[in-house]
Design a protein around this motif. Structure first.
Motif, mmCIF file in Angstrom:
data_model
loop_
_atom_site.group_PDB
_atom_site.id
_atom_site.type_symbol
_atom_site.label_atom_id
_atom_site.label_comp_id
_atom_site.label_asym_id
_atom_site.label_seq_id
_atom_site.Cartn_x
_atom_site.Cartn_y
_atom_site.Cartn_z
ATOM 1 N N LEU A 1 43.595 -16.846 1.964
ATOM 2 C CA LEU A 1 42.490 -17.666 2.344
ATOM 3 C C LEU A 1 43.103 -18.451 3.576
ATOM 4 N N GLU A 2 41.645 -19.468 3.696
ATOM 5 C CA GLU A 2 42.210 -19.775 5.006
ATOM 6 C C GLU A 2 42.337 -20.885 4.918
ATOM 7 N N VAL A 3 42.901 -21.720 6.363
ATOM 8 C CA VAL A 3 42.950 -22.900 5.835
ATOM 9 C C VAL A 3 42.935 -23.878 7.463
ATOM 10 N N GLU A 4 42.785 -25.057 7.317
ATOM 11 C CA GLU A 4 42.521 -25.755 8.228
ATOM 12 C C GLU A 4 44.404 -26.342 9.035
ATOM 13 N N HIS A 5 44.588 -26.256 10.419
ATOM 14 C CA HIS A 5 45.685 -26.892 10.876
ATOM 15 C C HIS A 5 46.190 -27.679 10.107
ATOM 16 N N PRO A 6 46.992 -28.277 9.913
ATOM 17 C CA PRO A 6 47.845 -29.364 9.300
ATOM 18 C C PRO A 6 47.727 -30.611 10.647
ATOM 19 N N THR A 7 46.874 -30.840 10.882
ATOM 20 C CA THR A 7 46.486 -31.956 11.909
ATOM 21 C C THR A 7 46.360 -33.248 11.002
ATOM 22 N N TYR B 1 39.804 -12.607 -1.593
ATOM 23 C CA TYR B 1 39.504 -13.090 -0.577
ATOM 24 C C TYR B 1 38.914 -14.549 -0.869
ATOM 25 N N ILE B 2 40.171 -15.581 -1.190
ATOM 26 C CA ILE B 2 39.381 -16.613 -1.330
ATOM 27 C C ILE B 2 38.542 -17.665 -0.151
ATOM 28 N N GLU B 3 37.324 -17.406 -0.769
ATOM 29 C CA GLU B 3 36.108 -18.231 0.728
ATOM 30 C C GLU B 3 36.188 -19.581 -0.152
ATOM 31 N N HIS B 4 36.012 -19.882 -0.760
ATOM 32 C CA HIS B 4 36.190 -21.651 -1.068
ATOM 33 C C HIS B 4 36.454 -22.150 -2.689
ATOM 34 N N LEU B 5 36.989 -22.904 -2.462
ATOM 35 C CA LEU B 5 37.689 -23.344 -3.895
ATOM 36 C C LEU B 5 37.487 -25.277 -3.939
ATOM 37 N N ALA B 6 37.171 -25.812 -4.408
ATOM 38 C CA ALA B 6 37.048 -27.054 -4.447
ATOM 39 C C ALA B 6 37.049 -27.902 -6.139
ATOM 40 N N THR B 7 37.050 -28.689 -5.923
ATOM 41 C CA THR B 7 37.017 -29.496 -7.293
ATOM 42 C C THR B 7 36.241 -31.088 -7.044
ATOM 43 N N SER B 8 35.855 -31.232 -8.008
ATOM 44 C CA SER B 8 35.572 -32.518 -8.097
ATOM 45 C C SER B 8 35.528 -33.791 -8.208
ATOM 46 N N PRO B 9 35.441 -34.116 -6.970
ATOM 47 C CA PRO B 9 36.469 -36.029 -6.713
ATOM 48 C C PRO B 9 37.261 -36.427 -7.955
ATOM 49 N N HIS B 10 36.163 -36.552 -9.116
ATOM 50 C CA HIS B 10 35.782 -37.444 -10.603
ATOM 51 C C HIS B 10 37.275 -36.813 -10.878
ATOM 52 N N LEU C 1 45.735 -18.546 8.069
ATOM 53 C CA LEU C 1 45.364 -17.806 6.824
ATOM 54 C C LEU C 1 46.614 -18.343 6.136
ATOM 55 N N MET C 2 46.551 -17.798 4.787
ATOM 56 C CA MET C 2 47.664 -18.326 3.957
ATOM 57 C C MET C 2 47.438 -16.778 2.775
ATOM 58 N N THR C 3 48.655 -16.234 2.628
ATOM 59 C CA THR C 3 48.649 -15.201 1.440
ATOM 60 C C THR C 3 49.778 -15.288 0.467
ATOM 61 N N TYR C 4 48.632 -14.987 -0.323
ATOM 62 C CA TYR C 4 49.683 -14.210 -2.334
ATOM 63 C C TYR C 4 50.033 -13.361 -2.347
ATOM 64 N N PRO C 5 51.321 -12.558 -3.051
ATOM 65 C CA PRO C 5 52.930 -13.176 -2.912
ATOM 66 C C PRO C 5 52.850 -13.326 -1.737
ATOM 67 N N LEU D 1 52.278 -19.056 4.681
ATOM 68 C CA LEU D 1 51.375 -19.418 5.921
ATOM 69 C C LEU D 1 51.522 -18.790 6.845
ATOM 70 N N ASN D 2 50.719 -17.321 7.575
ATOM 71 C CA ASN D 2 50.962 -16.733 8.438
ATOM 72 C C ASN D 2 50.841 -17.059 9.878
ATOM 73 N N GLY D 3 51.421 -16.541 10.501
ATOM 74 C CA GLY D 3 51.742 -17.354 11.722
ATOM 75 C C GLY D 3 50.494 -16.412 12.934
ATOM 76 N N HIS D 4 49.451 -15.903 12.387
ATOM 77 C CA HIS D 4 48.677 -15.191 12.761
ATOM 78 C C HIS D 4 47.517 -16.120 13.726
#
Length: 179
Positions: A103-109, A70-79, A148-152, A127-130
């Motif tokens: 992993l989790e993502v926010e709704h595509p709003t 489970y990827i809780e958080h992933l981020a790259t530096s803005p630079h 929720l998004m899952t791989y593969p 992208l899962n529809g649950h």
């Protein structure tokens, strides 16, 4: 790229990672520092920073469960965004195990949320529809509606419910004194 596993908040790379964490995620989707300190040494939790030629690139915070990562958080530096680092971090993570990834993502709003979903889809996530709500990270906080998004591949509603039942108590209750 160099990955450094951090097990306590006194590590020199923790400060830039924590700063990026605070800038990259809404307060309801992240831990408070005191709670973060409590989980750093949990055997299933991984706080990994990424550097390239001594330049801080970003981090990936994840949980390694028996049957899923489970990827809780992933981020790259803005630079460092737009240089392919996020893609490479995700590819390395995926190739590190045969276990499925969630992993989790926010709704595509918003446009940024749509771009984030597209980023994960290009990496092979589905992208899962649950219906899904992230439990609060803080005592008294609110549940956050996410996707929720899952791989593969996609997971069933039953598998999503199982993930929540088995792993949410581990992931989200650390700040309430449970371990």
């Amino acid at each position: 790229m160099r990955y450094t596993s951090i097990k306590n908040t006194s590590h020199p790379l923790f400060a830039p990672a924590w700063h990026l964490y605070g800038k990259s995620f809404p307060s309801e989707e992240r831990r408070q520092l005191r709670t973060q300190k409590k989980i750093m040494d949990h055997p299933l939790y991984h706080f990994e920073t990424i550097t390239d030629k001594d330049v801080f690139i970003g981090f990936i915070l994840w949980w390694g469960f028996e049957d899923i990562r489970y990827i809780e958080h992933l981020a790259t530096s803005p630079h460092q965004r737009g240089k392919g680092y996020g893609r490479r971090i995700l590819e390395k993570f995926i190739s590190g195990s045969d276990l499925p990834v969630l992993l989790e993502v926010e709704h595509p709003t918003t446009e940024i949320n749509k771009r984030r979903i597209g980023f994960y889809q290009r990496a092979g996530f589905v992208l899962n529809g649950h219906a899904y709500r992230q439990p609060p990270y803080k005592k008294g906080g609110n549940y956050v509606p996410l996707l929720l998004m899952t791989y593969p591949e996609a997971i069933s509603g039953e598998e999503a419910t199982r993930f929540c039942r088995l792993y949410h108590p581990v992931i989200f209750l650390h700040g309430k004194g449970k371990r």
